[in-house]
Design a protein around this motif. Structure first.
Motif, PDB file in Angstrom:
ATOM      1  N   THR A   1      45.720  38.351  89.633  1.00 16.55           N
ATOM      2  CA  THR A   1      46.731  38.621  90.663  1.00 16.55           C
ATOM      3  C   THR A   1      47.804  37.545  90.731  1.00 16.55           C
ATOM      4  OG1 THR A   1      45.361  37.535  92.326  1.00 16.55           O
ATOM      5  CG2 THR A   1      45.135  39.927  92.101  1.00 16.55           C
ATOM      6  N   TRP A   2      47.507  36.344  90.286  1.00 23.03           N
ATOM      7  CA  TRP A   2      48.491  35.264  90.298  1.00 23.03           C
ATOM      8  C   TRP A   2      48.144  34.304  89.175  1.00 23.03           C
ATOM      9  CZ3 TRP A   2      48.550  29.914  90.854  1.00 23.03           C
ATOM     10  CH2 TRP A   2      47.308  29.316  91.065  1.00 23.03           C
ATOM     11  N   ALA A   3      49.070  33.458  88.833  1.00 24.84           N
ATOM     12  CA  ALA A   3      48.851  32.405  87.851  1.00 24.84           C
ATOM     13  C   ALA A   3      49.888  31.316  88.083  1.00 24.84           C
ATOM     14  CB  ALA A   3      48.975  32.960  86.435  1.00 24.84           C
TER      15      ALA A   3
ATOM     16  N   PRO B   1      48.706  36.056  84.462  1.00 24.97           N
ATOM     17  CA  PRO B   1      47.620  36.236  85.434  1.00 24.97           C
ATOM     18  C   PRO B   1      46.277  36.635  84.795  1.00 24.97           C
ATOM     19  CG  PRO B   1      49.622  37.184  86.294  1.00 24.97           C
ATOM     20  CD  PRO B   1      49.909  36.788  84.869  1.00 24.97           C
TER      21      PRO B   1
ATOM     22  N   TRP C   1      44.746  33.598  83.162  1.00 21.72           N
ATOM     23  CA  TRP C   1      44.316  32.690  84.231  1.00 21.72           C
ATOM     24  C   TRP C   1      43.015  33.175  84.853  1.00 21.72           C
ATOM     25  CZ3 TRP C   1      44.914  27.949  85.634  1.00 21.72           C
ATOM     26  CH2 TRP C   1      44.657  27.546  86.940  1.00 21.72           C
ATOM     27  N   ARG C   2      42.942  34.453  85.166  1.00 20.71           N
ATOM     28  CA  ARG C   2      41.716  35.023  85.747  1.00 20.71           C
ATOM     29  C   ARG C   2      40.530  34.770  84.833  1.00 20.71           C
ATOM     30  NH1 ARG C   2      38.707  40.231  85.252  1.00 20.71           N
ATOM     31  NH2 ARG C   2      39.866  40.519  83.331  1.00 20.71           N
TER      32      ARG C   2
ATOM     33  N   ASP D   1      37.113  31.915  91.298  1.00 20.18           N
ATOM     34  CA  ASP D   1      38.200  30.939  91.299  1.00 20.18           C
ATOM     35  C   ASP D   1      37.789  29.550  91.784  1.00 20.18           C
ATOM     36  OD1 ASP D   1      37.860  31.708  93.935  1.00 20.18           O
ATOM     37  OD2 ASP D   1      39.865  32.522  94.174  1.00 20.18           O
TER      38      ASP D   1
ATOM     39  N   ARG E   1      43.768  29.565  94.587  1.00 21.25           N
ATOM     40  CA  ARG E   1      44.377  30.834  94.967  1.00 21.25           C
ATOM     41  C   ARG E   1      45.900  30.779  95.002  1.00 21.25           C
ATOM     42  NH1 ARG E   1      41.190  33.095 100.028  1.00 21.25           N
ATOM     43  NH2 ARG E   1      41.840  35.067  99.157  1.00 21.25           N
ATOM     44  N   SER E   2      46.462  29.596  94.799  1.00 22.59           N
ATOM     45  CA  SER E   2      47.918  29.457  94.781  1.00 22.59           C
ATOM     46  C   SER E   2      48.266  28.185  94.007  1.00 22.59           C
ATOM     47  CB  SER E   2      48.470  29.354  96.202  1.00 22.59           C
ATOM     48  OG  SER E   2      48.129  28.100  96.769  1.00 22.59           O
TER      49      SER E   2
END
Length: 191
Positions: free
Chosen positions: A7-9, A15, A18-19, A88, A166-167
């Motif tokens: 969902t983010w990277a 992403p 990264w996941r 994460d 998460r960010s």
């Protein structure tokens, strides 16, 4: 537990890569624990997604689709206690997971809270207590909600807190001197 898609990277990273890096490092932390059988649940995963995650694990590690923490607990098999860990937390010390298993000797639920108000890990004693089943905790369930729902004082045990990635701001929490998190480290270095 690994989500089905990234969902983010961090800037300049994909992403999905990264996941998978986070999931690989988190798995490695858990796989190194003594007396713990590790399985990987992919939330909402299809066959291709399960295969990608299975490629990160040691041969023989069960990898399955699950829709929730409690679904993963049930699918993990008949154990006295199960600890679900968010994907994460690649630098999570294994000792923190051991503390949750120990706490589950008397608590219905044991959690490692995250600094952002979410949960890094959720341990569940089996059979699952009715109040835990009704609460259906997720990694985003506020600790206060669980504290409010618990039927007795020691039904929820708190392990030491940690952090989740998460960010972009969370990256500052990674300690370059800490061993592990090799896949995450390599991706951040652009390798």
């Amino acid at each position: 537990m690994v989500p089905a898609a990234g969902t983010w990277a961090p800037p300049g990273r994909e992403p999905e890569a990264w996941r998978l890096a986070l999931a690989e490092d988190t798995y490695e932390v858990l796989a190194a624990l003594d007396l713990v059988e590790v399985a990987v649940a992919v939330v909402g995963g299809d066959a291709a997604g399960l295969a990608k995650v299975a490629g990160l694990t040691w041969p023989g590690t069960p990898v399955f689709a699950a829709e929730s923490v409690l679904d993963a607990v049930e699918k993990a098999g008949p154990t006295a206690a199960t600890v679900a860990v968010s994907h994460d937390v690649p630098d999570l010390p294994g000792l923190l997971i051991g503390k949750l298993f120990r706490a589950l000797s008397s608590a219905d639920l044991a959690v490692t809270p995250a600094e952002d108000g979410s949960l890094c890990a959720i341990g569940v004693r089996r059979p699952v207590a009715p109040w835990v089943a009704a609460a259906d905790p997720t990694f985003d369930t506020p600790l206060g909600t669980l504290e409010h729902l618990k039927p007795r004082r020691h039904a929820v045990a708190l392990g030491p807190g940690w952090h989740r990635l998460r960010s972009g701001a969370d990256l500052a929490r990674l300690d370059p001197g800490l061993e592990g998190w090799d896949a995450t480290r390599a991706l951040l270095r652009g390798k």
